[in-house]
Enzyme design. Structure first.
Site, PDB file in Angstrom:
ATOM      1  N   HIS A 101       0.843  -1.191   0.000  1.00  0.00           N
ATOM      2  CA  HIS A 101       0.000   0.000   0.000  1.00  0.00           C
ATOM      3  C   HIS A 101       0.881   1.245   0.000  1.00  0.00           C
ATOM      4  O   HIS A 101       1.912   1.280   0.674  1.00  0.00           O
ATOM      5  CB  HIS A 101      -0.913   0.002   1.224  1.00  0.00           C
ATOM      6  CG  HIS A 101      -1.676  -1.268   1.399  1.00  0.00           C
ATOM      7  ND1 HIS A 101      -2.615  -1.704   0.481  1.00  0.00           N
ATOM      8  CD2 HIS A 101      -1.621  -2.228   2.347  1.00  0.00           C
ATOM      9  CE1 HIS A 101      -3.117  -2.863   0.883  1.00  0.00           C
ATOM     10  NE2 HIS A 101      -2.522  -3.197   2.009  1.00  0.00           N
ATOM     11  N   HIS A 176       3.446  -7.731   1.201  1.00  0.00           N
ATOM     12  CA  HIS A 176       2.837  -8.652   2.151  1.00  0.00           C
ATOM     13  C   HIS A 176       1.748  -9.471   1.463  1.00  0.00           C
ATOM     14  O   HIS A 176       1.253  -9.091   0.400  1.00  0.00           O
ATOM     15  CB  HIS A 176       2.237  -7.903   3.348  1.00  0.00           C
ATOM     16  CG  HIS A 176       1.169  -6.921   2.977  1.00  0.00           C
ATOM     17  ND1 HIS A 176       1.449  -5.618   2.619  1.00  0.00           N
ATOM     18  CD2 HIS A 176      -0.190  -7.031   2.897  1.00  0.00           C
ATOM     19  CE1 HIS A 176       0.331  -4.982   2.350  1.00  0.00           C
ATOM     20  NE2 HIS A 176      -0.691  -5.821   2.503  1.00  0.00           N
ATOM     21  N   ARG A 196      -1.232  -4.451  -6.363  1.00  0.00           N
ATOM     22  CA  ARG A 196      -1.014  -5.894  -6.481  1.00  0.00           C
ATOM     23  C   ARG A 196       0.194  -6.125  -7.383  1.00  0.00           C
ATOM     24  O   ARG A 196       0.235  -5.637  -8.509  1.00  0.00           O
ATOM     25  CB  ARG A 196      -2.275  -6.541  -7.072  1.00  0.00           C
ATOM     26  CG  ARG A 196      -2.275  -8.052  -7.084  1.00  0.00           C
ATOM     27  CD  ARG A 196      -3.521  -8.601  -7.774  1.00  0.00           C
ATOM     28  NE  ARG A 196      -4.749  -8.210  -7.103  1.00  0.00           N
ATOM     29  CZ  ARG A 196      -5.737  -7.576  -7.690  1.00  0.00           C
ATOM     30  NH1 ARG A 196      -5.658  -7.220  -8.956  1.00  0.00           N
ATOM     31  NH2 ARG A 196      -6.820  -7.257  -7.009  1.00  0.00           N
TER      32      ARG A 196
END
Length: 320
Positions: A101, A176, A196
């Site tokens: 993010h 992650h 992604r």
């Protein structure tokens, strides 16, 4: 302004399963529900009150009408009428995509959004289940890019075996992924911005590969190996056990085996209680709400005190 509960917002996901239904007893018929959004101010997915006189009222309407009472004056000063926290339960039957993010600066510039700092509390994990958190060594941007071309990214990633109660803090920029067989509680900034970077070459039900955000991610990734993600916390009963204290939220762990009273008179913030085991009755001056495993209560900032009636409950207490 009594303790508020909300209808869960249920999300089907390619990687979802049935634990939200079977373990947390969410009202689900689907076999691939991956997320239950418990408390959300995300546009298009605004939570709706499910209990008491305010039942049917949206979280946003409550904020618009009574922001200081609900959120706290200091929270309003910082975030305006945006609810700053997104609360979820997540069931990963399959591995989630490897992702990251952006920070607040990038998210604001690119998406007019908050960044997405988050934490995970593992509620249930199959034998051998793991998470991907960060790299297993320092990596250069060039080396990372080459690994995408050669399909060797997984060789660079750090895997963590997990069990119930394990807690992880995921700051912005850290790659992650939640591994298959993990059911967890997630606390995060209000943001749905995700980059992604790898999806195990899976196809959706229409036979399409899911979109990757390769170029956007390049400048958002933290390429350093950092052991800053595992949260060590106490689990002593009937005291406050600090877990995470970051600029975006503060989370404590409570394991209560007896009735508990909390003085909120000096707290200028709402309080969120996520139940991760057992059950309790939550009460402030204006009413009560019953909570059990897999449920969440929002205690308005105007509350001066809180009583929790229980003989065994585990709670994550979240404030700003």
């Amino acid at each position: 302004m009594y303790p508020l509960k909300f209808y869960p917002i249920l999300k089907e996901r390619l990687w979802g399963g049935t634990k939200l239904k079977e373990v947390l007893h969410k009202p689900i018929e689907s076999e691939i529900t991956g997320e239950s959004w418990e408390l959300s101010g995300v546009k298009g997915d605004i939570s709706i009150v499910s209990n008491g006189a305010l039942s049917g009222t949206s979280l946003q309407q409550l904020i618009d009408d009574r922001a200081a009472e609900l959120l706290g004056k200091s929270v309003v000063a910082r975030f305006g009428k945006d609810f700053p926290i997104l609360i979820k339960f997540i069931d990963a039957k399959q591995d989630l995509s490897v992702q990251l993010h952006p920070n607040d600066k990038l998210a604001k510039e690119r998406h007019n959004s908050f960044g997405k700092t988050e934490m995970w509390y593992v509620m249930d994990a199959d034998d051998g289940a793991n998470l991907i958190v960060g790299f297993n060594r320092d990596v250069s941007k060039e080396e990372y890019t080459e690994s995408l071309k050669n399909d060797t990214l997984l060789d660079l990633l750090n895997y963590e075996k997990v069990g119930r109660g394990d807690t992880f803090f995921i700051n912005t920029g850290k790659v992650h992924a939640i591994g298959a067989g993990v059911l967890l509680a997630e606390i995060q900034q209000t943001s749905d911005v995700t980059y992604r970077i790898f999806d195990f070459n899976r196809k959706d039900k229409k036979g399409n590969l899911r979109e990757l955000h390769t170029e956007q991610a390049l400048d958002a990734i933290d390429y350093k190996k950092k052991d800053d993600f595992k949260v060590n916390y106490g689990s002593n009963p009937n005291i406050v056990n600090p877990m995470v204290d970051c600029p975006y939220f503060k989370t404590d762990y409570l394991h209560l085996t007896e009735n508990w009273n909390l003085d909120l008179s000096k707290r200028d913030s709402f309080t969120i209680l996520m139940c991760v085991s057992g059950s309790a009755r939550i009460a402030n001056e204006n009413g009560t709400a019953d909570i059990k495993n897999g449920e969440t209560v929002l205690v308005p900032a105007v509350s001066r005190s809180l009583s929790i009636t229980t003989d065994n409950v585990e709670l994550l207490e979240v404030t700003i």
